[in-house]
Design a protein around this motif. Structure first.
Motif, PDB file in Angstrom:
ATOM      1  N   UNK A   1       6.009  -8.222  -7.922  1.00 44.45           N
ATOM      2  CA  UNK A   1       5.010  -8.275  -6.848  1.00 44.45           C
ATOM      3  C   UNK A   1       5.035  -6.984  -6.035  1.00 44.45           C
ATOM      4  N   UNK A   2       3.849  -6.492  -5.705  1.00 47.57           N
ATOM      5  CA  UNK A   2       3.759  -5.352  -4.789  1.00 47.57           C
ATOM      6  C   UNK A   2       2.931  -5.798  -3.581  1.00 47.57           C
ATOM      7  N   UNK A   3       3.427  -5.505  -2.377  1.00 48.50           N
ATOM      8  CA  UNK A   3       2.695  -5.811  -1.149  1.00 48.50           C
ATOM      9  C   UNK A   3       2.371  -4.482  -0.484  1.00 48.50           C
ATOM     10  N   UNK A   4       1.068  -4.250  -0.268  1.00 49.30           N
ATOM     11  CA  UNK A   4       0.631  -2.939   0.221  1.00 49.30           C
ATOM     12  C   UNK A   4      -0.596  -3.095   1.125  1.00 49.30           C
ATOM     13  N   UNK A   5      -0.585  -2.456   2.307  1.00 52.43           N
ATOM     14  CA  UNK A   5      -1.784  -2.469   3.150  1.00 52.43           C
ATOM     15  C   UNK A   5      -2.757  -1.394   2.655  1.00 52.43           C
ATOM     16  N   UNK A   6      -3.969  -1.814   2.270  1.00 52.48           N
ATOM     17  CA  UNK A   6      -4.926  -0.870   1.674  1.00 52.48           C
ATOM     18  C   UNK A   6      -6.138  -0.694   2.584  1.00 52.48           C
ATOM     19  N   UNK A   7      -6.456   0.587   2.871  1.00 54.57           N
ATOM     20  CA  UNK A   7      -7.622   0.880   3.698  1.00 54.57           C
ATOM     21  C   UNK A   7      -7.373   2.115   4.531  1.00 54.57           C
ATOM     22  N   UNK A   8      -8.411   2.589   5.225  1.00 56.27           N
ATOM     23  CA  UNK A   8      -8.262   3.803   6.013  1.00 56.27           C
ATOM     24  C   UNK A   8      -7.899   3.516   7.474  1.00 56.27           C
TER      25      UNK A   8
ATOM     26  N   UNK B   1      -6.542  -8.522   7.859  1.00 56.05           N
ATOM     27  CA  UNK B   1      -6.463  -7.137   8.340  1.00 56.05           C
ATOM     28  C   UNK B   1      -5.230  -6.851   9.183  1.00 56.05           C
ATOM     29  N   UNK B   2      -4.662  -5.657   8.966  1.00 56.63           N
ATOM     30  CA  UNK B   2      -3.499  -5.170   9.710  1.00 56.63           C
ATOM     31  C   UNK B   2      -3.731  -3.699  10.015  1.00 56.63           C
ATOM     32  N   UNK B   3      -2.930  -3.168  10.931  1.00 59.32           N
ATOM     33  CA  UNK B   3      -3.028  -1.726  11.214  1.00 59.32           C
ATOM     34  C   UNK B   3      -1.674  -1.059  10.972  1.00 59.32           C
ATOM     35  N   UNK B   4      -1.672  -0.004  10.167  1.00 60.78           N
ATOM     36  CA  UNK B   4      -0.451   0.744   9.845  1.00 60.78           C
ATOM     37  C   UNK B   4      -0.693   2.233  10.063  1.00 60.78           C
ATOM     38  N   UNK B   5       0.402   2.982  10.241  1.00 60.87           N
ATOM     39  CA  UNK B   5       0.266   4.439  10.204  1.00 60.87           C
ATOM     40  C   UNK B   5      -0.039   4.817   8.754  1.00 60.87           C
ATOM     41  N   UNK B   6      -0.717   5.962   8.514  1.00 64.75           N
ATOM     42  CA  UNK B   6      -1.103   6.316   7.139  1.00 64.75           C
ATOM     43  C   UNK B   6       0.082   6.692   6.251  1.00 64.75           C
ATOM     44  N   UNK B   7      -0.034   6.353   4.976  1.00 69.44           N
ATOM     45  CA  UNK B   7       0.939   6.760   3.967  1.00 69.44           C
ATOM     46  C   UNK B   7       0.716   8.238   3.660  1.00 69.44           C
ATOM     47  N   UNK B   8       1.764   9.045   3.810  1.00 65.62           N
ATOM     48  CA  UNK B   8       1.631  10.498   3.657  1.00 65.62           C
ATOM     49  C   UNK B   8       2.008  10.981   2.277  1.00 65.62           C
TER      50      UNK B   8
END
Length: 213
Positions: A172-179, A202-209
């Motif tokens: 399983x992979x859990x990943x927040x997807x979106x801008x 919906x959630x809010x995360x800092x961007x993946x760099x």
């Protein structure tokens, strides 16, 4: 590095808050109740450590909201001994939760400052990841693949193909997807080329760099 009776009481309140929001996994709740979150934050934020909120840490990053940590972890369905890849070590709080659940954790951090700080700090608390790596999360860790599960703790504009490849069948992979706002996404690998996808709000995360240091 003190953990007082007061801190423990505040943690139990936090566990009740997270439970009331729908988290059901007893092992996950128990981990939140055990880990001294205040030690992962700068002393100026100690009063906020057991509120269910995200807070700033070094390098313009955040320590995730406890509910979010619990939500992602619950979706992974971790069993003791599982080999887990974490993308975005950050403060190390999520790493500690995974270790508390008995996972063998491989964690990648893109920010040099955070990587150095967390590498020293986690072992002091007794949390020993199998490997903490300074590197590009988009690439994952092919030399250690396959993984039982992968957790991404930053917002990704898309699901990196490299990560899907590194997942075990049944993994399983859990990943927040979106801008700007991300959709929490669970992907289960059903076969060599077959993946099942589920969306969880919906959630809010800092961007993946990507590589930038």
């Amino acid at each position: 590095m003190t953990d007082t009776f007061k801190h423990r009481g505040l943690r139990q309140k936090l566990v009740e808050t997270v439970k009331a929001k729908g988290i059901q996994s007893e092992p996950v709740l128990k981990a939140l109740g055990k880990i001294p979150r205040h030690l992962f934050m700068d002393s100026g934020f100690l009063d906020h450590a057991y509120q269910d909120k995200a807070f700033p840490i070094a390098a313009d990053q955040t320590i995730s909201q406890p509910y979010t940590v619990a939500f992602q972890t619950e979706l992974l369905e971790i069993k003791k001994g599982d080999k887990v890849l974490e993308i975005g070590t950050g403060s190390g709080y999520q790493t500690a939760v995974l270790c508390e659940l008995g996972a063998r954790v491989y964690s990648i951090e893109r920010q040099q400052e955070l990587f150095k700080k967390t590498s020293k700090f986690l072992p002091k608390l007794g949390y020993r990841a199998k490997k903490l790596i300074f590197g590009d999360g988009y690439k994952g860790l092919p030399e250690e693949a396959p993984f039982d599960s992968i957790i991404v703790t930053a917002g990704a504009p898309f699901v990196p193909k490299a990560l899907l490849k590194q997942l075990k069948i049944g993994g399983r992979i859990v990943i927040p997807v979106g801008d700007d706002v991300q959709t929490m996404t669970l992907i289960i690998r059903k076969g060599q080329k077959e993946f099942e996808k589920h969306d969880y709000g919906e959630f809010r995360f800092v961007p993946l760099l990507e590589d930038k240091n």
